[in-house]
Design a protein around this motif. Structure first.
Motif, PDB file in Angstrom:
ATOM      1  N   GLY A 146      -7.877  -2.666 -14.643  1.00 40.84           N
ATOM      2  CA  GLY A 146      -8.846  -3.261 -14.217  1.00 40.84           C
ATOM      3  C   GLY A 146      -8.920  -3.336 -12.807  1.00 40.84           C
ATOM      4  O   GLY A 146      -8.426  -2.635 -12.128  1.00 40.84           O
ATOM      5  N   SER A 147      -9.777  -4.277 -12.129  1.00 37.75           N
ATOM      6  CA  SER A 147      -9.924  -4.370 -10.661  1.00 37.75           C
ATOM      7  C   SER A 147      -8.671  -5.266  -9.976  1.00 37.75           C
ATOM      8  O   SER A 147      -8.519  -6.192 -10.627  1.00 37.75           O
ATOM      9  N   ALA A 148      -8.397  -5.095  -8.719  1.00 38.81           N
ATOM     10  CA  ALA A 148      -7.596  -5.786  -8.083  1.00 38.81           C
ATOM     11  C   ALA A 148      -7.914  -7.159  -8.011  1.00 38.81           C
ATOM     12  O   ALA A 148      -7.172  -8.204  -8.138  1.00 38.81           O
ATOM     13  N   ASN A 149      -9.170  -7.382  -7.450  1.00 40.71           N
ATOM     14  CA  ASN A 149      -9.738  -8.680  -7.214  1.00 40.71           C
ATOM     15  C   ASN A 149      -9.592  -9.637  -8.539  1.00 40.71           C
ATOM     16  O   ASN A 149      -9.424 -10.935  -8.491  1.00 40.71           O
ATOM     17  N   ALA A 150     -10.104  -9.082  -9.549  1.00 39.63           N
ATOM     18  CA  ALA A 150     -10.021  -9.893 -10.932  1.00 39.63           C
ATOM     19  C   ALA A 150      -8.611 -10.145 -11.146  1.00 39.63           C
ATOM     20  O   ALA A 150      -8.472 -11.312 -11.686  1.00 39.63           O
ATOM     21  N   ALA A 151      -7.865  -9.136 -11.076  1.00 38.90           N
ATOM     22  CA  ALA A 151      -6.556  -9.622 -11.420  1.00 38.90           C
ATOM     23  C   ALA A 151      -5.808 -10.661 -10.760  1.00 38.90           C
ATOM     24  O   ALA A 151      -5.077 -11.595 -10.927  1.00 38.90           O
ATOM     25  N   MET A 197       1.306  -5.581  -5.971  1.00 31.45           N
ATOM     26  CA  MET A 197       2.689  -5.945  -5.332  1.00 31.45           C
ATOM     27  C   MET A 197       2.578  -5.664  -3.538  1.00 31.45           C
ATOM     28  O   MET A 197       3.226  -6.043  -2.911  1.00 31.45           O
ATOM     29  N   THR A 198       1.437  -4.956  -3.260  1.00 28.18           N
ATOM     30  CA  THR A 198       1.288  -4.628  -2.020  1.00 28.18           C
ATOM     31  C   THR A 198       0.672  -5.728  -1.287  1.00 28.18           C
ATOM     32  O   THR A 198       0.074  -6.780  -1.677  1.00 28.18           O
ATOM     33  N   ARG A 199       0.463  -5.415   0.234  1.00 29.34           N
ATOM     34  CA  ARG A 199      -0.118  -6.509   0.856  1.00 29.34           C
ATOM     35  C   ARG A 199      -1.683  -6.811   0.539  1.00 29.34           C
ATOM     36  O   ARG A 199      -2.144  -7.612   0.776  1.00 29.34           O
ATOM     37  N   HIS A 200      -2.355  -5.545   0.373  1.00 30.88           N
ATOM     38  CA  HIS A 200      -3.822  -5.544   0.328  1.00 30.88           C
ATOM     39  C   HIS A 200      -4.269  -4.489  -0.409  1.00 30.88           C
ATOM     40  O   HIS A 200      -3.814  -3.405  -0.317  1.00 30.88           O
ATOM     41  N   SER A 201      -5.562  -4.814  -1.121  1.00 28.29           N
ATOM     42  CA  SER A 201      -6.181  -3.509  -1.784  1.00 28.29           C
ATOM     43  C   SER A 201      -7.635  -3.505  -0.999  1.00 28.29           C
ATOM     44  O   SER A 201      -8.329  -4.612  -1.196  1.00 28.29           O
ATOM     45  N   GLN A 202      -8.047  -2.173  -1.141  1.00 27.63           N
ATOM     46  CA  GLN A 202      -9.529  -2.124  -0.533  1.00 27.63           C
ATOM     47  C   GLN A 202     -10.203  -2.227  -1.883  1.00 27.63           C
ATOM     48  O   GLN A 202     -11.519  -2.420  -1.631  1.00 27.63           O
ATOM     49  N   ASP A 231      -6.548  -9.770  -0.503  1.00 24.97           N
ATOM     50  CA  ASP A 231      -5.170  -9.910  -0.118  1.00 24.97           C
ATOM     51  C   ASP A 231      -4.296  -9.891  -1.763  1.00 24.97           C
ATOM     52  O   ASP A 231      -4.485 -10.561  -2.635  1.00 24.97           O
ATOM     53  N   CYS A 232      -3.191  -9.171  -1.669  1.00 28.82           N
ATOM     54  CA  CYS A 232      -2.292  -9.140  -2.785  1.00 28.82           C
ATOM     55  C   CYS A 232      -1.188  -9.919  -2.877  1.00 28.82           C
ATOM     56  O   CYS A 232      -1.030 -10.827  -1.818  1.00 28.82           O
ATOM     57  N   LEU A 233      -0.134  -9.568  -3.460  1.00 28.26           N
ATOM     58  CA  LEU A 233       1.147 -10.522  -3.636  1.00 28.26           C
ATOM     59  C   LEU A 233       2.003 -10.272  -2.288  1.00 28.26           C
ATOM     60  O   LEU A 233       2.862 -11.463  -1.970  1.00 28.26           O
ATOM     61  N   GLY A 234       1.957  -9.314  -1.407  1.00 21.79           N
ATOM     62  CA  GLY A 234       2.696  -8.997  -0.320  1.00 21.79           C
ATOM     63  C   GLY A 234       4.123  -8.531  -0.573  1.00 21.79           C
ATOM     64  O   GLY A 234       5.097  -9.214   0.129  1.00 21.79           O
ATOM     65  N   LEU A 235       4.565  -8.141  -1.759  1.00 26.71           N
ATOM     66  CA  LEU A 235       5.893  -8.216  -2.167  1.00 26.71           C
ATOM     67  C   LEU A 235       6.484  -6.676  -1.519  1.00 26.71           C
ATOM     68  O   LEU A 235       7.671  -6.625  -1.237  1.00 26.71           O
ATOM     69  N   ILE A 236       5.753  -5.585  -1.384  1.00 25.06           N
ATOM     70  CA  ILE A 236       5.976  -4.282  -0.806  1.00 25.06           C
ATOM     71  C   ILE A 236       5.103  -3.954   0.267  1.00 25.06           C
ATOM     72  O   ILE A 236       4.001  -4.031   0.314  1.00 25.06           O
ATOM     73  N   ASP A 237       5.847  -3.449   1.289  1.00 25.85           N
ATOM     74  CA  ASP A 237       5.240  -3.316   2.520  1.00 25.85           C
ATOM     75  C   ASP A 237       4.354  -2.234   2.776  1.00 25.85           C
ATOM     76  O   ASP A 237       4.566  -1.266   3.353  1.00 25.85           O
ATOM     77  N   THR A 238       2.963  -2.144   2.188  1.00 26.14           N
ATOM     78  CA  THR A 238       2.168  -1.204   2.035  1.00 26.14           C
ATOM     79  C   THR A 238       0.822  -1.749   1.588  1.00 26.14           C
ATOM     80  O   THR A 238       0.933  -2.562   1.196  1.00 26.14           O
ATOM     81  N   GLU A 239      -0.143  -0.595   1.513  1.00 23.65           N
ATOM     82  CA  GLU A 239      -1.533  -1.355   1.189  1.00 23.65           C
ATOM     83  C   GLU A 239      -2.181  -0.312   0.205  1.00 23.65           C
ATOM     84  O   GLU A 239      -1.827   0.980   0.205  1.00 23.65           O
ATOM     85  N   VAL A 240      -3.295  -0.618  -0.474  1.00 28.35           N
ATOM     86  CA  VAL A 240      -3.840   0.393  -1.320  1.00 28.35           C
ATOM     87  C   VAL A 240      -5.409   0.727  -1.097  1.00 28.35           C
ATOM     88  O   VAL A 240      -6.090  -0.111  -0.620  1.00 28.35           O
ATOM     89  N   GLN A 241      -5.638   1.968  -1.110  1.00 35.98           N
ATOM     90  CA  GLN A 241      -6.743   2.774  -0.574  1.00 35.98           C
ATOM     91  C   GLN A 241      -7.195   3.404  -1.530  1.00 35.98           C
ATOM     92  O   GLN A 241      -6.842   3.939  -2.491  1.00 35.98           O
TER      93      GLN A 241
END
Length: 196
Positions: free
Chosen positions: A48-53, A83-88, A93-103
């Protein structure tokens, strides 16, 4: 060994559970902070979608619980992206466990979502991919992805290269669905349970 799947309220939880049980392990699905904290290994699935999850995880009071886990944690598909910092996707804003973001994936004329079997290239020697040949096929369904970076454990190409797997400290993520990826997927789940 206590294996726990975080109940994120997403739809692929039962298929992940069945894949683990087929390997001969018992696994519990839970959103109890105590149960998750006591697990030897934790799975974070998602579709599904990052914001809903993320809204579900926040609502269940599990953000800090997941962030503070010291045991190995495997994020699967959207679970990896969380697990990343942020998802487009939904600009969240995500959990910030792994130092990357989703595009959003840039794939030119190819269609999105990226759906079906594709090969991975293992870029770091990691116990997650022990005994899995470079070029093995895994099953993907996604339209967003993390770029290739220092935290990439394996990459895949669809229009452009992206991270098929990422990892940092005790946190591991796979963009593909190991529970739908035949023998290679089963091997990866077994590696996570036994080798990380």
């Amino acid at each position: 060994m206590q294996l726990v799947i975080v109940n994120t309220g997403c739809a692929n939880i039962s298929s992940v559970r069945f894949a683990i049980e087929r390997l001969g392990y018992q696994v519990q699905v839970s959103d109890s902070a105590e149960v998750i904290q006591q697990a030897d290994k934790v799975f974070l699935p998602g579709v599904g979608s990052a914001n809903a999850a993320m809204a579900q995880i926040r609502q269940k009071g599990l953000v800090t619980v997941i962030q503070q886990l010291k045991q190995p944690v495997l994020g699967i598909c959207l679970g990896m992206q969380l697990m990343t910092r942020h998802s487009q996707e939904g600009n969240v804003d995500c959990l910030g466990l792994i130092d990357t973001e989703v595009q959003k994936m840039q794939v030119g004329e190819l269609r999105l979502p990226h759906m079906g079997w594709n090969q991975i290239n293992v870029s770091q020697d990691n116990p997650l991919f022990a005994g899995i040949a470079d070029g093995s096929y895994f099953y993907f369904v996604h339209g967003f992805a993390a770029p290739v970076s220092d935290v990439t454990l394996a990459s895949c190409d669809y229009g452009t290269a992206f991270s098929a797997s990422i990892g940092q400290d005790n946190f591991y993520g796979v963009q593909f669905h190991p529970e739908r990826s035949s023998d290679a997927g089963a091997k990866l789940l077994q590696n996570f349970i036994e080798n990380t």
